[in-house]
Motif scaffolding. Structure first.
Motif, PDB file in Angstrom:
ATOM      1  N   ARG A   8       1.054  -1.083  -0.038  1.00 51.87           N
ATOM      2  CA  ARG A   8       0.101  -0.088   0.002  1.00 51.87           C
ATOM      3  C   ARG A   8       0.892   1.439  -0.178  1.00 51.87           C
TER       4      ARG A   8
ATOM      5  N   ASP B 278      -3.141   2.208  -6.392  1.00 52.08           N
ATOM      6  CA  ASP B 278      -3.099   2.810  -5.020  1.00 52.08           C
ATOM      7  C   ASP B 278      -4.340   1.858  -4.328  1.00 52.08           C
TER       8      ASP B 278
ATOM      9  N   PRO C   3      -5.430  -1.420  -2.510  1.00 51.74           N
ATOM     10  CA  PRO C   3      -4.852  -2.473  -1.209  1.00 51.74           C
ATOM     11  C   PRO C   3      -4.709  -3.879  -1.776  1.00 51.74           C
TER      12      PRO C   3
END
Length: 430
Positions: free
Chosen positions: A108, A362, A364
């Motif tokens: 992340r 971006d 997760p």
């Protein structure tokens, strides 16, 4: 106790962890303030003498006192500690462990940096081939790469979360005291020997100290203290920190004390988290407003991408303006300062547009499915070196074409290694 809107989850020990929306507000405000500082720190002068990069903010008479407000990185690491405490407890509650933590947190953190590093490598390669003056290119590259130190420092603290969480659970105050003592010892060795690189050792104690304060915050310790007591602690902390920066041991410029991090930043973290809790009630009421929640969600959702891209985009926007002949006010002039608000809005809007286009990076890491596991420890260790290592090199050697290529190659490899899942022990297929 304030009535902030929260989400609750239960950790492995049955402790209720709360998502405090004030934490989201502070995290977002820190990113925006960093953008403001950088936009006011970089001035482009274009005249008959050529193109020069200046720093109007650092030339202002009020600059040094302003750094005591503008230096928000200690608070950012405190907020990171809050999020890490909640995240680690959630990891334990769903049966995960340290390897799962490293994979999810480092992916992340570093996956949003992959497109940036590729663009920087290509951009620096092209501008070098086009014969851009070396001194101008070095100045621009230094500015563009300066925020990347955060990836190294925050990556190190994230790798320490499983250990520091155990120390916090068994001896929170002794852990804080030892970290503060270590920070002071590192600074003492640096000051007495004159070897500046010794200060790099404080990437651990200073930022881990701030992170441990975030653990206390997640436990509700600050919420359980009276506002009067917290205000007194903040005042006393400043009463200690200000004098020690005026006797020549540390700089009163809190931005100068950042890299390598020094003891005053650890003390500043104490004062900042106390003041946030003093103001928690009005900040919580603010976060009840839909408009505030919308702004925080809009900016905070892409906070890491905004942080990573804002300086490269600011430099690129200035380059485009120079190319099309936009008149530039003299850096530091009244007109220049008056245009800073517009510049901040333009940079934030552009960064958000880029973030939307790069949303894929971006995302997760998916949670483990039954029968799967994260890579083995040697693979995780290699991945940590591939991700944290290039950011550390940027912090030490500054950004250049070679360093950008190093990051553009190694960071994606590290992210890929962490993203893989393998059959758990005793399971032949997923």
């Amino acid at each position: 106790m304030s009535t902030q809107p929260v989400q609750t989850s239960v950790d492995a020990r049955g402790i209720i962890a709360q998502r405090d929306l004030v934490v989201d507000l502070i995290r977002t405000a820190c990113v925006v303030l960093v953008v403001i500082v950088h936009v006011t720190m970089v001035g482009i002068a274009a005249d008959d003498a050529g193109i020069r990069v200046t720093s109007p903010l650092q030339q202002a008479d009020w600059y040094v006192p302003a750094t005591w407000v503008g230096q928000v990185m200690p608070l950012f690491f405190v907020v990171g500690g809050f999020a890490s405490a909640v995240g680690w407890r959630s990891t334990l509650a769903r049966g995960g462990g340290a390897r799962d933590w490293y994979a999810t947190r480092l992916v992340r953190l570093f996956r949003p940096a992959v497109p940036l590093l590729v663009v920087l490598a290509l951009g620096l390669g092209v501008t070098t081939a086009l014969g851009t003056p070396a001194d101008l290119l070095a100045t621009v590259a230094f500015g563009i790469g300066s925020p990347l130190w955060f990836l190294a420092a925050y990556g190190i603290t994230q790798c320490c979360v499983p250990l520091m969480a155990r120390l916090h659970a068994s001896a929170p105050w002794r852990t804080l005291g030892m970290l503060l003592l270590l920070a002071g010892l590192v600074d003492a060795v640096r000051l007495t020997t004159g070897v500046a690189d010794v200060g790099l050792l404080n990437l651990g104690p200073v930022w881990l100290f701030a992170q441990q304060l975030g653990f206390l915050w997640a436990d509700g310790w600050f919420r359980q203290r009276s506002r009067a007591l917290l205000a007194v602690v903040a005042v006393l902390t400043y009463a200690v920190t200000v004098p020690i920066t005026l006797v020549g041991l540390w700089s009163p410029d809190m931005l100068q004390d950042l890299n390598p991090p020094m003891l005053p930043l650890a003390l500043l973290a104490v004062a900042q988290v106390c003041l946030v809790q003093v103001l928690h009630a009005p900040l919580s009421r603010l976060m009840h407003a839909r408009a505030a929640q919308g702004v925080v969600f809009l900016l905070g959702r892409d906070g890491m991408t905004v942080y990573l891209w804002h300086l490269p985009l600011f430099i690129a926007l200035n380059g485009i303006a120079l190319f099309i002949g936009v008149p530039f006010p003299a850096p530091g002039s009244a007109t220049w300062w008056a245009t800073r608000a517009v510049a901040v809005v333009v940079v934030l809007a552009t960064a958000l547009a880029v973030a939307r286009g790069l949303r894929w990076f971006d995302r997760p890491l998916p949670r483990l499915v039954p029968g799967s596991d994260r890579p083995a420890w040697p693979v995780v260790a290699l991945a940590v070196l591939c991700t944290v290592g290039p950011a550390f090199v940027v912090m030490q050697l500054h950004l250049s074409f070679g360093v950008a290529v190093l990051g553009a190659v190694l960071v994606p490899i590290g992210v890929w290694l962490l993203s893989r899942t393998v059959p758990a022990a005793g399971v032949t297929r997923i």
